[in-house]
Design a protein around this motif. Structure first.
Motif, PDB file in Angstrom:
ATOM      1  N   ILE A  60       0.677  -1.116   0.086  1.00 47.26           N
ATOM      2  CA  ILE A  60       0.167   0.020   0.178  1.00 47.26           C
ATOM      3  C   ILE A  60       0.963   1.057   0.040  1.00 47.26           C
ATOM      4  O   ILE A  60       1.506   1.523   0.865  1.00 47.26           O
ATOM      5  N   SER A  61       0.925   1.810  -1.091  1.00 42.52           N
ATOM      6  CA  SER A  61       1.753   3.084  -1.024  1.00 42.52           C
ATOM      7  C   SER A  61       1.424   3.785  -2.288  1.00 42.52           C
ATOM      8  O   SER A  61       0.501   3.480  -3.231  1.00 42.52           O
ATOM      9  N   THR A  62       1.810   5.140  -2.508  1.00 39.57           N
ATOM     10  CA  THR A  62       1.672   5.970  -3.656  1.00 39.57           C
ATOM     11  C   THR A  62       2.173   5.582  -4.959  1.00 39.57           C
ATOM     12  O   THR A  62       1.790   5.881  -6.009  1.00 39.57           O
ATOM     13  N   GLY A  79     -11.254  -2.999  -2.395  1.00 42.55           N
ATOM     14  CA  GLY A  79     -10.382  -3.366  -1.475  1.00 42.55           C
ATOM     15  C   GLY A  79      -9.313  -2.305  -0.936  1.00 42.55           C
ATOM     16  O   GLY A  79      -9.206  -1.420  -1.705  1.00 42.55           O
ATOM     17  N   VAL A  80      -8.676  -2.375   0.170  1.00 43.89           N
ATOM     18  CA  VAL A  80      -7.705  -1.446   0.554  1.00 43.89           C
ATOM     19  C   VAL A  80      -6.577  -1.392  -0.538  1.00 43.89           C
ATOM     20  O   VAL A  80      -6.313  -0.090  -0.674  1.00 43.89           O
ATOM     21  N   GLY A 127      -5.231   8.879   5.292  1.00 42.53           N
ATOM     22  CA  GLY A 127      -6.730   9.244   5.336  1.00 42.53           C
ATOM     23  C   GLY A 127      -7.190   9.526   3.930  1.00 42.53           C
ATOM     24  O   GLY A 127      -8.126   8.952   3.278  1.00 42.53           O
ATOM     25  N   PHE A 128      -6.675  10.556   3.329  1.00 40.61           N
ATOM     26  CA  PHE A 128      -6.892  11.080   1.878  1.00 40.61           C
ATOM     27  C   PHE A 128      -6.707  10.247   0.872  1.00 40.61           C
ATOM     28  O   PHE A 128      -7.405  10.226  -0.371  1.00 40.61           O
ATOM     29  N   LEU A 129      -5.808   9.423   0.890  1.00 42.76           N
ATOM     30  CA  LEU A 129      -5.314   8.397   0.062  1.00 42.76           C
ATOM     31  C   LEU A 129      -6.663   7.249  -0.285  1.00 42.76           C
ATOM     32  O   LEU A 129      -6.948   7.074  -1.172  1.00 42.76           O
ATOM     33  N   PHE A 130      -7.465   7.251   0.894  1.00 39.47           N
ATOM     34  CA  PHE A 130      -8.649   6.174   1.025  1.00 39.47           C
ATOM     35  C   PHE A 130      -9.814   7.206   0.426  1.00 39.47           C
ATOM     36  O   PHE A 130     -10.603   6.525  -0.378  1.00 39.47           O
ATOM     37  N   VAL A 131      -9.879   8.486   0.816  1.00 37.82           N
ATOM     38  CA  VAL A 131     -10.840   9.461   0.273  1.00 37.82           C
ATOM     39  C   VAL A 131     -10.737   9.480  -1.181  1.00 37.82           C
ATOM     40  O   VAL A 131     -11.904   9.552  -1.807  1.00 37.82           O
ATOM     41  N   GLY A 179      -4.305   2.198  -4.497  1.00 44.11           N
ATOM     42  CA  GLY A 179      -3.485   2.171  -5.694  1.00 44.11           C
ATOM     43  C   GLY A 179      -3.948   3.013  -6.599  1.00 44.11           C
ATOM     44  O   GLY A 179      -3.149   3.639  -7.724  1.00 44.11           O
ATOM     45  N   SER A 180      -5.398   3.289  -6.658  1.00 39.35           N
ATOM     46  CA  SER A 180      -5.935   4.194  -7.638  1.00 39.35           C
ATOM     47  C   SER A 180      -5.965   5.806  -6.853  1.00 39.35           C
ATOM     48  O   SER A 180      -6.701   6.555  -7.616  1.00 39.35           O
ATOM     49  N   ALA A 181      -5.729   5.990  -5.681  1.00 38.13           N
ATOM     50  CA  ALA A 181      -5.623   7.418  -4.972  1.00 38.13           C
ATOM     51  C   ALA A 181      -5.010   8.432  -5.699  1.00 38.13           C
ATOM     52  O   ALA A 181      -4.149   8.261  -6.626  1.00 38.13           O
ATOM     53  N   ASP A 182      -5.343   9.783  -5.317  1.00 36.58           N
ATOM     54  CA  ASP A 182      -4.672  10.972  -5.829  1.00 36.58           C
ATOM     55  C   ASP A 182      -3.723  11.037  -4.827  1.00 36.58           C
ATOM     56  O   ASP A 182      -3.724  11.775  -3.895  1.00 36.58           O
ATOM     57  N   SER A 183      -2.362  10.546  -5.010  1.00 36.73           N
ATOM     58  CA  SER A 183      -1.241  10.548  -4.106  1.00 36.73           C
ATOM     59  C   SER A 183      -0.904  12.186  -3.818  1.00 36.73           C
ATOM     60  O   SER A 183      -0.590  12.927  -2.813  1.00 36.73           O
ATOM     61  N   TYR A 184      -0.865  12.839  -5.119  1.00 37.54           N
ATOM     62  CA  TYR A 184      -0.391  14.260  -4.869  1.00 37.54           C
ATOM     63  C   TYR A 184      -1.431  15.069  -4.183  1.00 37.54           C
ATOM     64  O   TYR A 184      -1.025  15.830  -3.343  1.00 37.54           O
ATOM     65  N   ALA A 185      -2.619  14.897  -4.414  1.00 40.48           N
ATOM     66  CA  ALA A 185      -3.622  15.698  -3.531  1.00 40.48           C
ATOM     67  C   ALA A 185      -3.661  15.310  -2.087  1.00 40.48           C
ATOM     68  O   ALA A 185      -3.819  16.182  -1.265  1.00 40.48           O
TER      69      ALA A 185
END
Length: 565
Positions: free
Chosen positions: A193-195, A313-314, A303-307, A319-325
């Motif tokens: 689980i990472s950016t 799944g986790v 938290g925002f990675l999940f948002v 994996g699809s999160a907006d890492s920069y935001a």
């Protein structure tokens, strides 16, 4: 998936475009000149800014055409095109601007917690466990494993937070930069689980589809981990160096210099002015004033990675999160919390808090300039087709047992020349997967028997990209690691390179063993033993005081004293 698609499209466009207009009919070899010139100038002059500028200028000259007028207009293009496009790319990609904003916010956060006494609170707390140089290095490495979700956050937070501690333990800035750098990208590239994971899995998915392989991209990523020799060996080496007290070559000389009282070869590269970022006189050294904002930074970012992510799944969500935001959201909340806590406790007034924030921002200006020039050089190299030329050196055919090792070396060379691990992965993954399948099929290997070779090919591209990123003076993570640690980037590269070559060399031999048919679980113990044996053979104990007493830190005076016991 979106990042992967964008990068792959950009690479395909670059590959279909003529690199230069004046470099001749076969401009391939010329395309390596800008990064080679920049790297050579940096290593020779030990000055990063003019070296990067020179590399961009050479590249701009090649793009304009190798003429006298091209030399002049290439110079004008450096700020007007390449620097401008590095900050605001024509395709609308905001990732570079996001990194700059995140870096500014982190710099401001560091300024506030330094001036309100929070950083000195960390010093007091951590030195209860870091009672020796070896423990100080080990604790710093362990913290690098804790911030696993992003390499940028890892380097900036740990480098800035641990620098006062390592200074007082007389650990060189070069050693701190090495520990920070070698526990950032390796950890983020391995973490489930990472950016990084969305980017990596997206590349793998596209490469599998182009090769006609019906396998889960995430499953291939997980299955490739046993072949990820370099990141794991690099992490192992960090703790082996810390616990053994052995150093290699120029790092040993840097450590001997630090023991004499000079932790940095260039004191002007410390993060900010000592006066501006010193704790206010009379300010309490409260650990909570640093820990709470840093926890907000880490917790909010996660938290925002999940948002911002999507999926069931986790792993899929992150994996699809907006890492920069997520990084920007977490850092701005941390700054606000730090400011409110500081003013509410009346440690600093509102005006003093703003000045502290701005002092922290000024401390990262040099970082931002180097980053922008590094991005500009990468853009010039992309325009000239540097990475495609390096990748093309693979040739049309290769022995199957050599393929994993060759892919690692090519990925390492590409990342070294371009200064980007993500760009290298985007360029080589679409080539590595079909190449692995084709080579295996030509050898009569079909069906599920193709998978081990496929896993090894995927893993070596990812691992080789991290290695090249580690030893490239123009890499953004190299720059961030060194400057967050208050170390000259060229000094960082020179002292880290022997360790990277040791772990990388063992990785190449291990991959040759895998290519020859040895199971990965047989190769791993041999690789681990080889790295430890190499450190013992090449490293020497840094001279220390004869006793092994406890280091006491006088925070008020900033002096390190050794006592019996």
């Amino acid at each position: 998936m979106g990042i992967a698609t964008t990068l792959t499209t950009a690479v395909a466009h670059a590959a279909s475009t003529t690199p230069t207009e004046g470099a001749g009919s076969d401009p391939g070899w010329v395309s390596v000149l800008p990064p080679v010139v920049a790297i050579a100038a940096a290593l020779l002059s030990r000055q990063v800014l003019p070296s990067l500028f020179l590399g961009v200028w050479v590249g701009a000259w090649l793009v304009q055409g190798l003429t006298v007028s091209g030399l002049w207009f290439g110079l004008l293009d450096v700020p007007n095109r390449w620097v401008l496009e590095a900050i605001a790319p024509p395709d609308g990609d905001s990732s570079h601007a996001s990194i700059m904003i995140f870096t500014i916010l982190i710099g401001g956060l560091v300024g506030i917690i330094a001036c309100n006494g929070g950083t000195m609170g960390i010093v007091k707390a951590v030195t209860r466990w870091t009672t020796s140089r070896r423990r100080g290095q080990t604790v710093t490495g362990a913290l690098g494993l804790v911030i696993f979700f992003d390499d940028y956050a890892n380097t900036l937070v740990i480098g800035n937070s641990m620098r006062p501690v390592t200074d007082r333990l007389r650990i060189s800035r070069e050693k701190l930069a090495y520990i920070v750098d070698s526990t950032s990208a390796p950890v983020a590239s391995l973490a489930l689980i990472s950016t990084w994971i969305g980017f990596e899995v997206g590349l793998i998915e596209e490469a599998l589809a182009s090769a006609g392989i019906d396998e889960s991209a995430y499953g291939v990523f997980v299955s490739s981990l046993p072949y990820r020799f370099y990141p794991v060996l690099a992490l192992l080496l960090v703790f082996a160096v810390a616990l053994s007290g052995r150093d290699i070559g120029s790092m040993r000389r840097a450590e001997q210099r630090a023991l004499s009282g000079q932790v940095s070869r260039r004191d002007d590269l410390a993060s900010g002015s000592d006066d501006e970022l010193a704790a206010k006189e009379g300010a309490p050294h409260r650990l909570v004033n640093a820990v709470v904002p840093l926890l907000v930074l880490v917790g909010a970012t996660l938290g925002f990675l999940f948002v911002t992510g999507e999926g069931s799944g986790v792993r899929e969500i992150v994996g699809s999160a907006d890492s920069y935001a997520s990084l920007i959201y977490g850092s701005i909340l941390a700054v606000v919390v730090a400011g409110v806590m500081t003013v509410a406790q009346r440690v600093l007034s509102l005006g003093e808090t703003v000045r502290a924030w701005f002092a922290g921002v000024k401390s990262v200006i040099y970082v931002l300039i180097v980053l922008v020039l590094a991005w500009s050089l990468s853009a010039v190299a992309d325009e000239l087709g540097t990475a495609d030329y390096v990748a093309g050196l693979l040739g049309d055919s290769i022995a199957p047992w050599l393929l994993p090792a060759v892919l690692f070396v090519v990925a390492a060379a590409t990342a070294f020349a371009t200064g980007t691990s993500w760009g290298t992965m985007a360029i080589l993954m679409p080539l590595a997967v079909p190449l692995s399948v084709a080579v295996s099929e030509l050898s009569g290997v079909t069906g599920e028997a193709l998978l081990p070779g496929l896993f090894a090919a995927v893993s070596t591209v990812l691992a080789g990209a991290v290695w090249g990123d580690h030893v490239s003076p123009i890499s953004d993570t190299t720059v961030l690691s060194s400057l967050a640690s208050g170390c000259d980037p060229v000094d960082h590269v020179r002292t880290q390179m022997p360790y990277a070559f040791l772990a990388g060399g063992v990785s190449v031999v291990a991959l040759l063993g895998v290519g020859a048919g040895l199971p990965w679980w047989v190769v791993w113990p041999l690789a681990l033993a080889a790295v430890l044996g190499g450190l013992r053979l090449l490293g020497r104990h840094t001279e220390e005081e004869p006793d092994h007493g406890r280091v006491e830190v006088d925070v008020r005076e900033g002096a390190a004293q050794r006592t019996d016991g």
